[in-house]
Design a protein around this motif. Structure first.
Motif, PDB file in Angstrom:
ATOM      1  N   PHE A 136       0.836  -1.075  -0.049  1.00 55.34           N
ATOM      2  CA  PHE A 136       0.074  -0.020  -0.028  1.00 55.34           C
ATOM      3  C   PHE A 136       0.831   1.211  -0.228  1.00 55.34           C
ATOM      4  CE2 PHE A 136      -4.257  -2.192   1.536  1.00 55.34           C
ATOM      5  CZ  PHE A 136      -4.811  -1.394   0.538  1.00 55.34           C
ATOM      6  N   SER A 137       1.902   1.278   0.818  1.00 51.61           N
ATOM      7  CA  SER A 137       2.832   2.464   1.034  1.00 51.61           C
ATOM      8  C   SER A 137       3.448   2.726  -0.335  1.00 51.61           C
ATOM      9  CB  SER A 137       3.899   2.199   2.095  1.00 51.61           C
ATOM     10  OG  SER A 137       4.637   1.059   1.591  1.00 51.61           O
ATOM     11  N   SER A 138       3.781   1.781  -1.245  1.00 55.61           N
ATOM     12  CA  SER A 138       4.172   1.996  -2.525  1.00 55.61           C
ATOM     13  C   SER A 138       3.239   2.543  -3.606  1.00 55.61           C
ATOM     14  CB  SER A 138       5.074   0.643  -3.103  1.00 55.61           C
ATOM     15  OG  SER A 138       3.920  -0.285  -3.452  1.00 55.61           O
ATOM     16  N   ILE A 139       1.983   2.103  -3.354  1.00 55.90           N
ATOM     17  CA  ILE A 139       1.007   2.786  -4.104  1.00 55.90           C
ATOM     18  C   ILE A 139       0.359   4.025  -3.785  1.00 55.90           C
ATOM     19  CG2 ILE A 139      -1.328   2.218  -5.165  1.00 55.90           C
ATOM     20  CD1 ILE A 139      -0.768  -0.699  -4.071  1.00 55.90           C
ATOM     21  N   VAL A 140       0.063   4.257  -2.372  1.00 54.87           N
ATOM     22  CA  VAL A 140      -0.653   5.488  -1.953  1.00 54.87           C
ATOM     23  C   VAL A 140       0.548   5.934  -0.684  1.00 54.87           C
ATOM     24  CG1 VAL A 140      -2.693   6.254  -0.963  1.00 54.87           C
ATOM     25  CG2 VAL A 140      -2.634   4.072  -1.890  1.00 54.87           C
ATOM     26  N   PRO A 141       1.392   6.617  -1.277  1.00 56.72           N
ATOM     27  CA  PRO A 141       2.629   7.282  -0.303  1.00 56.72           C
ATOM     28  C   PRO A 141       2.053   8.568   0.298  1.00 56.72           C
ATOM     29  CG  PRO A 141       3.203   7.678  -2.578  1.00 56.72           C
ATOM     30  CD  PRO A 141       1.820   6.937  -2.748  1.00 56.72           C
ATOM     31  N   ILE A 142       1.047   8.302   1.108  1.00 56.90           N
ATOM     32  CA  ILE A 142       0.397   9.469   1.743  1.00 56.90           C
ATOM     33  C   ILE A 142       0.068   9.230   3.175  1.00 56.90           C
ATOM     34  CG2 ILE A 142      -1.561  10.769   1.528  1.00 56.90           C
ATOM     35  CD1 ILE A 142      -1.801   9.680  -1.306  1.00 56.90           C
ATOM     36  N   SER A 143       0.203  10.166   3.949  1.00 54.94           N
ATOM     37  CA  SER A 143       0.093  10.189   5.292  1.00 54.94           C
ATOM     38  C   SER A 143      -1.251   9.568   5.841  1.00 54.94           C
ATOM     39  CB  SER A 143       0.021  11.601   6.207  1.00 54.94           C
ATOM     40  OG  SER A 143       1.602  11.864   6.306  1.00 54.94           O
ATOM     41  N   GLY A 144      -1.552   8.777   6.790  1.00 56.70           N
ATOM     42  CA  GLY A 144      -2.786   8.131   7.324  1.00 56.70           C
ATOM     43  C   GLY A 144      -2.857   6.828   7.463  1.00 56.70           C
ATOM     44  N   SER A 145      -1.714   6.175   7.075  1.00 56.69           N
ATOM     45  CA  SER A 145      -1.573   4.689   7.339  1.00 56.69           C
ATOM     46  C   SER A 145      -2.768   3.964   6.983  1.00 56.69           C
ATOM     47  CB  SER A 145      -1.345   4.463   8.988  1.00 56.69           C
ATOM     48  OG  SER A 145      -1.583   3.493   9.365  1.00 56.69           O
TER      49      SER A 145
END
Length: 458
Positions: A80-89
């Motif tokens: 997920f972090s590689s797809i959606v590199p956005i704060s919020g976990s």
């Protein structure tokens, strides 16, 4: 009104670029942030409690089971972090894959997790510092170091450490990570001192019986010591302050998790090997073990390391809490006015300050008690949802560019769901009741405010 509407990933990336936060975190910073958030209360306190009350020497297996559950969920987080590199976990990941109402409940539970855990850790920090002063011959006033429920007036040390760390967080992630590096170094040194001094004194007879409470005790211990891994989630909240989030976040999360699990198992093995597990139900089991085998100076050094360890845990938890608030307020789930970025320090200073005040009030006046167990179920539910979300996104959007792909996702995903669900199942029924009540309150807020003010609704 579509309560399961999802946010467009490209739009989320554009929002992240426009946030204005400074990108100054590398992979080493993320690994140290993970260690800072995970190695603390768990290794210096919970190891002994879980051994004495739940698993005996098999607490080593409890940490492995919890680490396995965290690792399976961590692989889903990494993709997920590689797809959606956005704060919020997990809140952001759920919004991109499972829909708004699921994301709100996940975010609502993460807010509970970070707030309650921060308060419990601040209270624990106060207890260690008070004990350190007592050992030096200085008696701090009881009324100002205990909450009213315990016969005091206010827990001032817990409030002061929360305010101090929040000051560093408002000043910027660069200053916060510098402090974290120093404190992580001290507590790792304390752990290695313990392993070096106590390791040769291990008596394997102390490991018999290895599983005195049966496997159910090991499972119950795993559900309890999962509290020790909660800081791992905070690494995923740093996305908008990473230099290269798609590459570094997966490395930071998986790297810190592996290191922390190995340290937990090593300390649990040595601790139960030098001291009978029945005597470890005390607030400082590691320092106690060194005194038990005659190393009083080593015990004092480990006590200082424990204070540093708990400090970094609180720092990381306060950081994660502010980023969850920031992500939710930016999406309109809570009033958007509080997600402003400081013009000089480039940090979400309002949500950081609000979170600090809430944690200070709880830590200064309220008895934490079993409420801290709610942090476990909140985190486990977030991991559970993230594992489901990564599989759903593989089906719905198989062509999305993924710089990190969860290996064997159709095996890892169900394993993450099963292992997190199993740990949730082993939590006390009282925790489940509180969890359901908390989620119900969240649903009232969602239908009363959030769904109407959501940016997607506009």
């Amino acid at each position: 009104m579509n309560f399961f509407r999802t946010k467009d990933i490209e739009q989320m990336k554009q929002m992240a670029l426009a946030s204005g936060m400074v990108k100054n975190l590398g992979v080493i910073d993320l690994i140290l942030l993970g260690i800072g958030g995970v190695i603390g209360t768990g290794i210096f306190v919970l190891t002994g409690v879980a051994a004495a009350k739940y698993a005996g020497p098999a607490v080593m297996l409890s940490f492995i089971i919890s680490g396995f559950a965290c690792g399976m969920a961590g692989l889903a987080y990494a993709e997920f972090s590689s797809i959606v590199p956005i704060s919020g976990s997990a809140y952001t990941y759920s919004y991109a894959s499972l829909g708004e109402i699921v994301a709100f409940i996940v975010g609502w539970n993460l807010v509970l997790e970070y707030t309650v855990t921060s308060s419990a850790v601040a209270a624990g920090w106060s207890g260690y510092v008070t004990g350190l002063f007592q050992s030096a011959g200085v008696q701090l006033p009881f009324a100002f170091t205990h909450v009213p429920a315990d016969g005091g007036l206010i827990n001032i040390p817990a409030i002061l450490i929360t305010l101090l760390l929040s000051f560093f967080l408002v000043r910027g992630t660069k200053e916060s990570t510098k402090l974290n590096r120093i404190l992580v170094g001290v507590k790792l040194l304390a752990i290695f001192i313990f392993l070096f001094l106590a390791g040769p004194k291990v008596d394997t007879m102390n490991w018999h019986p290895f599983m005195p409470f049966g496997f159910s005790g090991v499972a119950g211990g795993a559900a309890i010591v999962f509290f020790a891994y909660i800081g791992f989630d905070a690494v995923a909240t740093t996305a908008e302050e990473c230099k290269n989030p798609a590459r570094d976040l997966p490395r930071g999360m998986i790297g810190s998790l592996i290191i922390c699990t190995l340290l937990y198992v090593a300390v649990a093995g040595v601790l139960t090997g030098v001291v009978p597990y029945t005597s470890l139900n005390n607030p400082e089991p590691v320092a106690y073990a060194l005194r038990y085998i005659g190393y009083n100076i080593g015990s004092a050094l480990v006590g200082v390391g424990a204070i540093c360890g708990i400090t970094t845990v609180l720092l990381v938890l306060l950081y994660g809490q502010a980023r969850i608030f920031f992500a939710m307020s930016r999406d309109g789930m809570i009033p958007a006015q509080i997600c402003k970025i400081h013009s000089k320090y480039r940090t979400p200073y309002i949500v950081t300050t609000v979170g600090c005040i809430v944690v200070s009030v709880i830590a200064g006046f309220a008895p934490i008690g079993v409420i801290a167990e709610m942090a476990n179920i909140g985190t486990l539910s977030a991991f559970f949802v993230a594992a489901v979300g990564v599989m759903v996104l593989r089906l719905r959007k198989p062509d999305l560019p993924r710089k990190f792909r969860c290996p064997a996702v159709w095996a890892v995903g169900p394993l993450a769901v099963f292992s997190c669900g199993y740990l949730m199942y082993n939590l006390p029924i009282e925790t489940w009741i509180r969890f359901i009540v908390w989620c119900t309150i969240g649903l009232f807020i969602y239908f009363g405010y959030s769904c109407k003010h959501s940016l997607l609704n506009k």
